[in-house]
Design a protein around this motif. Sequence first.
Motif, PDB file in Angstrom:
ATOM      1  N   LEU A   1      -3.754   0.662   4.173  1.00  0.00           N
ATOM      2  CA  LEU A   1      -2.857   1.026   5.278  1.00  0.00           C
ATOM      3  C   LEU A   1      -3.631   1.102   6.594  1.00  0.00           C
ATOM      4  O   LEU A   1      -3.136   0.674   7.638  1.00  0.00           O
ATOM      5  CB  LEU A   1      -2.171   2.369   4.994  1.00  0.00           C
ATOM      6  CG  LEU A   1      -1.107   2.341   3.888  1.00  0.00           C
ATOM      7  CD1 LEU A   1      -0.731   3.753   3.471  1.00  0.00           C
ATOM      8  CD2 LEU A   1       0.128   1.573   4.339  1.00  0.00           C
ATOM      9  N   GLN A   2      -4.850   1.636   6.551  1.00  0.00           N
ATOM     10  CA  GLN A   2      -5.684   1.722   7.760  1.00  0.00           C
ATOM     11  C   GLN A   2      -6.015   0.340   8.303  1.00  0.00           C
ATOM     12  O   GLN A   2      -5.892   0.085   9.493  1.00  0.00           O
ATOM     13  CB  GLN A   2      -7.009   2.451   7.441  1.00  0.00           C
ATOM     14  CG  GLN A   2      -6.853   3.914   7.118  1.00  0.00           C
ATOM     15  CD  GLN A   2      -6.287   4.720   8.264  1.00  0.00           C
ATOM     16  OE1 GLN A   2      -6.776   4.652   9.386  1.00  0.00           O
ATOM     17  NE2 GLN A   2      -5.238   5.487   8.011  1.00  0.00           N
TER      18      GLN A   2
ATOM     19  N   TYR B   1       0.802  -1.220   0.000  1.00  0.00           N
ATOM     20  CA  TYR B   1       0.000   0.000   0.000  1.00  0.00           C
ATOM     21  C   TYR B   1       0.833   1.266   0.000  1.00  0.00           C
ATOM     22  O   TYR B   1       0.473   2.252  -0.633  1.00  0.00           O
ATOM     23  CB  TYR B   1      -0.957  -0.004   1.200  1.00  0.00           C
ATOM     24  CG  TYR B   1      -1.898  -1.185   1.163  1.00  0.00           C
ATOM     25  CD1 TYR B   1      -2.818  -1.333   0.136  1.00  0.00           C
ATOM     26  CD2 TYR B   1      -1.859  -2.158   2.155  1.00  0.00           C
ATOM     27  CE1 TYR B   1      -3.678  -2.424   0.095  1.00  0.00           C
ATOM     28  CE2 TYR B   1      -2.715  -3.249   2.125  1.00  0.00           C
ATOM     29  CZ  TYR B   1      -3.627  -3.372   1.080  1.00  0.00           C
ATOM     30  OH  TYR B   1      -4.465  -4.444   1.034  1.00  0.00           O
ATOM     31  N   GLU B   2       1.933   1.262   0.722  1.00  0.00           N
ATOM     32  CA  GLU B   2       2.783   2.453   0.793  1.00  0.00           C
ATOM     33  C   GLU B   2       3.339   2.793  -0.594  1.00  0.00           C
ATOM     34  O   GLU B   2       3.329   3.948  -1.018  1.00  0.00           O
ATOM     35  CB  GLU B   2       3.926   2.221   1.795  1.00  0.00           C
ATOM     36  CG  GLU B   2       4.735   3.463   2.098  1.00  0.00           C
ATOM     37  CD  GLU B   2       3.905   4.630   2.626  1.00  0.00           C
ATOM     38  OE1 GLU B   2       4.097   5.753   2.120  1.00  0.00           O
ATOM     39  OE2 GLU B   2       3.057   4.425   3.520  1.00  0.00           O
TER      40      GLU B   2
ATOM     41  N   ARG C   1      -4.390  -2.401   7.775  1.00  0.00           N
ATOM     42  CA  ARG C   1      -3.154  -3.006   8.275  1.00  0.00           C
ATOM     43  C   ARG C   1      -2.829  -2.501   9.683  1.00  0.00           C
ATOM     44  O   ARG C   1      -2.456  -3.271  10.556  1.00  0.00           O
ATOM     45  CB  ARG C   1      -2.001  -2.712   7.321  1.00  0.00           C
ATOM     46  CG  ARG C   1      -0.704  -3.397   7.738  1.00  0.00           C
ATOM     47  CD  ARG C   1       0.368  -3.246   6.709  1.00  0.00           C
ATOM     48  NE  ARG C   1       0.092  -4.099   5.565  1.00  0.00           N
ATOM     49  CZ  ARG C   1       0.700  -3.953   4.372  1.00  0.00           C
ATOM     50  NH1 ARG C   1       1.588  -3.015   4.189  1.00  0.00           N
ATOM     51  NH2 ARG C   1       0.408  -4.762   3.393  1.00  0.00           N
ATOM     52  N   LYS C   2      -2.994  -1.189   9.893  1.00  0.00           N
ATOM     53  CA  LYS C   2      -2.731  -0.609  11.215  1.00  0.00           C
ATOM     54  C   LYS C   2      -3.648  -1.235  12.277  1.00  0.00           C
ATOM     55  O   LYS C   2      -3.196  -1.576  13.356  1.00  0.00           O
ATOM     56  CB  LYS C   2      -2.946   0.896  11.200  1.00  0.00           C
ATOM     57  CG  LYS C   2      -1.706   1.674  10.855  1.00  0.00           C
ATOM     58  CD  LYS C   2      -1.933   3.172  11.034  1.00  0.00           C
ATOM     59  CE  LYS C   2      -0.861   3.934  10.269  1.00  0.00           C
ATOM     60  NZ  LYS C   2      -1.359   5.164   9.694  1.00  0.00           N
ATOM     61  N   LYS C   3      -4.926  -1.344  11.933  1.00  0.00           N
ATOM     62  CA  LYS C   3      -5.896  -1.943  12.874  1.00  0.00           C
ATOM     63  C   LYS C   3      -5.489  -3.359  13.186  1.00  0.00           C
ATOM     64  O   LYS C   3      -5.532  -3.773  14.345  1.00  0.00           O
ATOM     65  CB  LYS C   3      -7.288  -1.935  12.244  1.00  0.00           C
ATOM     66  CG  LYS C   3      -8.038  -0.665  12.458  1.00  0.00           C
ATOM     67  CD  LYS C   3      -9.472  -0.792  11.956  1.00  0.00           C
ATOM     68  CE  LYS C   3     -10.095   0.579  11.822  1.00  0.00           C
ATOM     69  NZ  LYS C   3     -11.168   0.634  10.859  1.00  0.00           N
ATOM     70  N   ASN C   4      -5.112  -4.109  12.167  1.00  0.00           N
ATOM     71  CA  ASN C   4      -4.721  -5.500  12.377  1.00  0.00           C
ATOM     72  C   ASN C   4      -3.472  -5.597  13.250  1.00  0.00           C
ATOM     73  O   ASN C   4      -3.376  -6.466  14.105  1.00  0.00           O
ATOM     74  CB  ASN C   4      -4.478  -6.219  11.045  1.00  0.00           C
ATOM     75  CG  ASN C   4      -5.770  -6.430  10.285  1.00  0.00           C
ATOM     76  OD1 ASN C   4      -6.865  -6.339  10.851  1.00  0.00           O
ATOM     77  ND2 ASN C   4      -5.668  -6.710   9.007  1.00  0.00           N
ATOM     78  N   MET C   5      -2.541  -4.698  13.040  1.00  0.00           N
ATOM     79  CA  MET C   5      -1.308  -4.691  13.849  1.00  0.00           C
ATOM     80  C   MET C   5      -1.628  -4.357  15.295  1.00  0.00           C
ATOM     81  O   MET C   5      -1.065  -4.933  16.203  1.00  0.00           O
ATOM     82  CB  MET C   5      -0.319  -3.641  13.296  1.00  0.00           C
ATOM     83  CG  MET C   5       0.210  -3.966  11.939  1.00  0.00           C
ATOM     84  SD  MET C   5       1.122  -5.509  11.916  1.00  0.00           S
ATOM     85  CE  MET C   5       2.538  -5.038  10.991  1.00  0.00           C
ATOM     86  N   ALA C   6      -2.544  -3.421  15.477  1.00  0.00           N
ATOM     87  CA  ALA C   6      -2.922  -3.010  16.838  1.00  0.00           C
ATOM     88  C   ALA C   6      -3.621  -4.151  17.561  1.00  0.00           C
ATOM     89  O   ALA C   6      -3.495  -4.290  18.776  1.00  0.00           O
ATOM     90  CB  ALA C   6      -3.835  -1.789  16.777  1.00  0.00           C
TER      91      ALA C   6
ATOM     92  N   TYR D   1      -4.738   4.051   1.008  1.00  0.00           N
ATOM     93  CA  TYR D   1      -4.965   4.544   2.375  1.00  0.00           C
ATOM     94  C   TYR D   1      -5.822   3.557   3.157  1.00  0.00           C
ATOM     95  O   TYR D   1      -5.558   3.269   4.317  1.00  0.00           O
ATOM     96  CB  TYR D   1      -5.650   5.917   2.367  1.00  0.00           C
ATOM     97  CG  TYR D   1      -4.682   7.074   2.237  1.00  0.00           C
ATOM     98  CD1 TYR D   1      -3.682   7.286   3.178  1.00  0.00           C
ATOM     99  CD2 TYR D   1      -4.785   7.963   1.174  1.00  0.00           C
ATOM    100  CE1 TYR D   1      -2.805   8.351   3.060  1.00  0.00           C
ATOM    101  CE2 TYR D   1      -3.908   9.036   1.051  1.00  0.00           C
ATOM    102  CZ  TYR D   1      -2.914   9.219   2.001  1.00  0.00           C
ATOM    103  OH  TYR D   1      -2.047  10.267   1.876  1.00  0.00           O
ATOM    104  N   LYS D   2      -6.851   3.045   2.495  1.00  0.00           N
ATOM    105  CA  LYS D   2      -7.739   2.082   3.144  1.00  0.00           C
ATOM    106  C   LYS D   2      -6.939   0.844   3.565  1.00  0.00           C
ATOM    107  O   LYS D   2      -7.077   0.351   4.680  1.00  0.00           O
ATOM    108  CB  LYS D   2      -8.872   1.698   2.196  1.00  0.00           C
ATOM    109  CG  LYS D   2      -9.941   0.869   2.850  1.00  0.00           C
ATOM    110  CD  LYS D   2     -11.081   0.600   1.884  1.00  0.00           C
ATOM    111  CE  LYS D   2     -12.060  -0.361   2.529  1.00  0.00           C
ATOM    112  NZ  LYS D   2     -12.975  -0.937   1.541  1.00  0.00           N
TER     113      LYS D   2
END
Length: 94
Positions: free
Chosen positions: A84-85, A53-54, A87-92, A81-82
């Motif tokens: 990446l979002q 995504y980046e 992915r961030k949620k999954n990492m958290a 962006y979606k």
Amino acid sequence: EKFKTLKNQGNDFVKKGKYEEAVNKYSECMKLNTEECTIYTNRALCYLKLYKYEEAKQDCDHVLQIEDSNIKAFYRRALAYKGLQVRKKNMAGI
């Protein structure tokens, strides 16, 4: 001429779902011509398919600097962006 050939080869790889190969062809195109926006939006599509995504976002940003009304670039950047979002949620959540 070589540019067109590489671009077509990249497009053929996309149709076959061979996104890594397509990225390589589009990247070669960029060495010949950095102003051709479709190469960047096409490569961004491949990156999205590869969950990169980046990289997809960077290609779309580049296009929008040249052509600020490019719909494909806006759309694919939104998808990046979606991604990446998510992915961030999954990492958290780990």
